[in-house]
Write an enzyme that holds these catalytic residues in place. Structure first.
Site, mmCIF file in Angstrom:
data_model
loop_
_atom_site.group_PDB
_atom_site.id
_atom_site.type_symbol
_atom_site.label_atom_id
_atom_site.label_comp_id
_atom_site.label_asym_id
_atom_site.label_seq_id
_atom_site.Cartn_x
_atom_site.Cartn_y
_atom_site.Cartn_z
ATOM 1 N N LYS A 97 0.872 -1.179 0.000
ATOM 2 C CA LYS A 97 0.000 0.000 0.000
ATOM 3 C C LYS A 97 0.904 1.222 0.000
ATOM 4 O O LYS A 97 1.827 1.308 0.808
ATOM 5 C CB LYS A 97 -0.892 0.013 1.239
ATOM 6 N N ASP A 131 -1.772 -2.128 -4.061
ATOM 7 C CA ASP A 131 -3.175 -2.099 -3.649
ATOM 8 C C ASP A 131 -3.760 -0.716 -3.894
ATOM 9 O O ASP A 131 -3.034 0.284 -3.932
ATOM 10 C CB ASP A 131 -3.299 -2.393 -2.143
ATOM 11 N N GLN A 162 -11.022 -0.464 -8.398
ATOM 12 C CA GLN A 162 -12.201 -0.801 -7.573
ATOM 13 C C GLN A 162 -13.478 -0.502 -8.359
ATOM 14 O O GLN A 162 -13.683 0.643 -8.793
ATOM 15 C CB GLN A 162 -12.183 0.060 -6.307
ATOM 16 N N ARG A 183 -5.608 -5.829 -10.957
ATOM 17 C CA ARG A 183 -6.508 -6.634 -10.112
ATOM 18 C C ARG A 183 -7.798 -5.837 -10.016
ATOM 19 O O ARG A 183 -7.778 -4.674 -9.620
ATOM 20 C CB ARG A 183 -5.927 -6.820 -8.710
ATOM 21 N N LYS A 186 -14.115 -5.037 -5.772
ATOM 22 C CA LYS A 186 -15.282 -4.141 -5.658
ATOM 23 C C LYS A 186 -14.911 -2.840 -4.945
ATOM 24 O O LYS A 186 -15.449 -1.785 -5.258
ATOM 25 C CB LYS A 186 -16.411 -4.851 -4.921
ATOM 26 N N GLY A 187 -14.006 -2.925 -3.967
ATOM 27 C CA GLY A 187 -13.621 -1.720 -3.208
ATOM 28 C C GLY A 187 -14.083 -1.836 -1.773
ATOM 29 O O GLY A 187 -15.214 -2.244 -1.512
ATOM 30 N N ALA A 188 -13.191 -1.479 -0.839
ATOM 31 C CA ALA A 188 -13.448 -1.770 0.571
ATOM 32 C C ALA A 188 -13.595 -0.544 1.462
ATOM 33 O O ALA A 188 -13.801 -0.685 2.656
ATOM 34 C CB ALA A 188 -12.302 -2.638 1.103
ATOM 35 N N THR A 225 -12.457 -11.544 -5.901
ATOM 36 C CA THR A 225 -13.815 -11.527 -5.348
ATOM 37 C C THR A 225 -14.127 -12.859 -4.669
ATOM 38 O O THR A 225 -13.528 -13.878 -4.999
ATOM 39 C CB THR A 225 -14.860 -11.267 -6.463
ATOM 40 N N ARG A 287 -12.518 -3.748 8.284
ATOM 41 C CA ARG A 287 -13.129 -3.699 6.948
ATOM 42 C C ARG A 287 -13.721 -5.056 6.590
ATOM 43 O O ARG A 287 -14.749 -5.138 5.938
ATOM 44 C CB ARG A 287 -12.097 -3.258 5.892
ATOM 45 N N ARG A 288 -13.060 -6.141 7.051
ATOM 46 C CA ARG A 288 -13.612 -7.476 6.765
ATOM 47 C C ARG A 288 -14.927 -7.676 7.532
ATOM 48 O O ARG A 288 -15.865 -8.261 7.024
ATOM 49 C CB ARG A 288 -12.621 -8.594 7.146
HETATM 50 C C1 LIG Z 1 -7.303 -10.583 -3.261
HETATM 51 C C2 LIG Z 1 -8.064 -9.355 -2.882
HETATM 52 C C3 LIG Z 1 -7.426 -8.135 -2.862
HETATM 53 C C4 LIG Z 1 -8.125 -6.977 -2.548
HETATM 54 N N1 LIG Z 1 -7.496 -5.761 -2.637
HETATM 55 C C5 LIG Z 1 -8.203 -4.639 -2.429
HETATM 56 C C6 LIG Z 1 -7.638 -3.352 -2.660
HETATM 57 O O1 LIG Z 1 -6.485 -3.204 -3.065
HETATM 58 N N2 LIG Z 1 -8.413 -2.271 -2.413
HETATM 59 C C7 LIG Z 1 -9.712 -2.378 -1.982
HETATM 60 O O2 LIG Z 1 -10.390 -1.358 -1.814
HETATM 61 N N3 LIG Z 1 -10.257 -3.585 -1.744
HETATM 62 C C8 LIG Z 1 -9.537 -4.711 -1.949
HETATM 63 N N4 LIG Z 1 -10.143 -5.924 -1.751
HETATM 64 C C9 LIG Z 1 -11.431 -6.014 -1.039
HETATM 65 C C10 LIG Z 1 -12.607 -5.901 -1.981
HETATM 66 O O3 LIG Z 1 -12.663 -4.597 -2.516
HETATM 67 C C11 LIG Z 1 -13.932 -6.218 -1.276
HETATM 68 O O4 LIG Z 1 -14.105 -5.360 -0.199
HETATM 69 C C12 LIG Z 1 -14.023 -7.639 -0.769
HETATM 70 O O5 LIG Z 1 -13.388 -8.546 -1.637
HETATM 71 C C13 LIG Z 1 -15.495 -8.054 -0.667
HETATM 72 O O6 LIG Z 1 -16.092 -8.023 -1.931
HETATM 73 P P1 LIG Z 1 -16.536 -9.333 -2.745
HETATM 74 O O7 LIG Z 1 -16.099 -9.169 -4.144
HETATM 75 O O8 LIG Z 1 -16.011 -10.539 -2.074
HETATM 76 O O9 LIG Z 1 -18.104 -9.280 -2.796
HETATM 77 P P2 LIG Z 1 -19.232 -9.053 -1.698
HETATM 78 O O10 LIG Z 1 -20.462 -8.760 -2.473
HETATM 79 O O11 LIG Z 1 -18.803 -8.089 -0.632
HETATM 80 O O12 LIG Z 1 -19.315 -10.474 -1.010
HETATM 81 C C14 LIG Z 1 -19.740 -11.624 -1.721
HETATM 82 C C15 LIG Z 1 -19.786 -12.821 -0.783
HETATM 83 O O13 LIG Z 1 -18.464 -13.108 -0.343
HETATM 84 C C16 LIG Z 1 -18.458 -13.522 1.025
HETATM 85 N N5 LIG Z 1 -17.691 -12.543 1.828
HETATM 86 C C17 LIG Z 1 -17.256 -11.334 1.403
HETATM 87 N N6 LIG Z 1 -16.574 -10.707 2.377
HETATM 88 C C18 LIG Z 1 -16.609 -11.514 3.451
HETATM 89 C C19 LIG Z 1 -16.094 -11.446 4.774
HETATM 90 N N7 LIG Z 1 -15.418 -10.396 5.188
HETATM 91 N N8 LIG Z 1 -16.314 -12.487 5.627
HETATM 92 C C20 LIG Z 1 -16.973 -13.578 5.209
HETATM 93 N N9 LIG Z 1 -17.495 -13.701 3.965
HETATM 94 C C21 LIG Z 1 -17.322 -12.701 3.101
HETATM 95 C C22 LIG Z 1 -19.902 -13.578 1.448
HETATM 96 O O14 LIG Z 1 -20.357 -14.873 1.207
HETATM 97 C C23 LIG Z 1 -20.561 -12.590 0.512
HETATM 98 O O15 LIG Z 1 -21.930 -12.847 0.343
HETATM 99 C C24 LIG Z 1 -9.484 -7.067 -2.142
HETATM 100 C C25 LIG Z 1 -10.125 -8.296 -2.179
HETATM 101 C C26 LIG Z 1 -9.457 -9.430 -2.551
HETATM 102 C C27 LIG Z 1 -10.200 -10.712 -2.628
#
Ligand SMILES: Cc1cc2nc3c(=O)[nH]c(=O)nc-3n(C[C@H](O)[C@H](O)[C@H](O)COP(=O)(O)OP(=O)(O)OC[C@H]3O[C@@H](n4cnc5c(N)ncnc54)[C@H](O)[C@@H]3O)c2cc1C
Length: 305
Positions: A97, A131, A162, A183, A186-188, A225, A287-288
């Site tokens: 980061k 990131d 994102q 990569r 969706k964005g966190a 994702t 955030r998780r």
């Molecule tokens: C490898 C990787 C790198 C990433 N890097 C970045 C980055 O650089 N910048 C950034 O802003 N974000 C980053 N993210 C986070 C991302 O933006 C999302 O916030 C996160 O992945 C949740 O989105 P989703 O696509 O899983 O879909 P969502 O719609 O949020 O979730 C879909 C399903 O996934 C499961 N799930 C999701 N999150 C959780 C959780 N915390 N605990 C348990 N189950 C869960 C659930 O079953 C949920 O219904 C990254 C994610 C991944 C996988």
């Protein structure tokens, strides 16, 4: 009930870490998402992932570093990780980061620090993923990435976009011209409606559009994702376009949907797991929680035990 936005607010209140870590159940919950506090713990987590057919990406947790001296420690940590990857033979790259490297102190400092890590990775034949953080630093992050990409190869350094940001499709088109390895996630972060889609369905629709653009580019990208809808659509699109499984990778976070991680690896897809570790796990962990309210219920129930 704590909402996503309240949890994202709490993710910025590091002082709360001292309070929550008084509860022993909390450790159980954090170890689900964070590999441990030191590099050894992360290496052993990665060995286990490699044994299951997944590659990995190290993430040393430490955001918004505020002094140049601290950024130097971060650079040293990443140089050590790259050396450990080389010595141990584990299958992993690294994610950084830029705020960790001083982006909010001085973008030039962040560039110089990131450059040292990318140069070392390139020398070792490894790869650095930058990131993407909050929208206040999106442009600065892309600018640093472009400078690095002008000096280093496609397979030395990549970036993250994102799908919740309105600007992302344009950024993707522009970065593909360089070209760049991207990569998509969706964005966190907590973002205002001026810059990000407030509705999940729009975030998802944009994700799918960007995913299609990336897969069609012929460059090796990361589809990050845990969402089965996004994953199925990616598999379906790749099959319909005749894009083979080795032309892209799925990416997921440590501890989330392990079943799906193993299934995709078993089905012959490249599966990379992002492995966070370090003492400063609190904002990442919050955030998780914000992504999945069920995890908060687990916490609340245990507060009274
Ligand atoms: C490898 C990787 C790198 C990433 N890097 C970045 C980055 O650089 N910048 C950034 O802003 N974000 C980053 N993210 C986070 C991302 O933006 C999302 O916030 C996160 O992945 C949740 O989105 P989703 O696509 O899983 O879909 P969502 O719609 O949020 O979730 C879909 C399903 O996934 C499961 N799930 C999701 N999150 C959780 C959780 N915390 N605990 C348990 N189950 C869960 C659930 O079953 C949920 O219904 C990254 C994610 C991944 C996988």
């Amino acid at each position: 009930m704590l909402t996503r936005s309240a949890l994202l607010y709490l993710s910025n209140q590091e002082g709360l870490k001292d309070f929550v870590t008084r509860f022993s159940f909390f450790e159980k919950l954090t170890t689900r998402f964070v590999a441990g506090e030191n590099v050894e713990a992360a290496v052993s987590a990665i060995r286990e992932l490699n044994a299951k057919g997944c590659s990995a990406s190290f993430d040393h947790l430490n955001e918004s570093v505020t002094s140049a001296a601290e950024t130097e420690e971060e650079v040293r940590e990443y140089l050590e990780i790259l050396a450990r990857i080389g010595e141990s033979g584990i299958n992993s790259n690294v994610s950084i980061k830029l705020t960790q490297f001083g982006l909010e102190i001085d973008p030039e400092l962040a560039y110089r620090n990131a450059r040292r890590v990318v140069a070392d990775a390139a020398r070792r034949g490894n790869f650095v993923r930058i990131d993407m953080e909050g929208s206040a630093v999106t442009q600065a992050t892309i600018d640093v990435f472009k400078r690095l990409r002008a000096e280093f190869g496609l397979n030395d350094v990549g970036i993250v976009l994102q799908s919740y940001l309105y600007r992302t499709m344009n950024d993707a088109r522009e970065l593909l011209q360089i070209p760049a390895r991207i990569r998509i996630c969706k964005g966190a972060y907590k973002e205002p409606a001026e810059v990000a889609y407030p509705d999940k369905k729009d975030v998802d629709a944009n994700y799918l559009n960007v995913m299609k653009l990336l897969l069609s580019s012929g460059i090796y990208h990361g589809i990050a994702t845990h969402d089965p809808k996004m994953i199925d659509a990616t598999i379906g699109f790749a099959q319909s376009e005749g894009i083979s499984k080795d032309r892209f990778e799925f990416q997921m976070l440590y501890g989330i949907r392990r079943d799906l991680q193993e299934q995709l690896a078993c089905d012959g897809y490249n599966m990379r797991v992002y492995v966070p570790y370090g003492k400063h796990w609190y904002p990442y962990f919050m955030r998780r929680l914000a992504e999945r309210p069920a995890n908060v219920w687990f916490m609340v129930k245990n507060l009274w035990k």
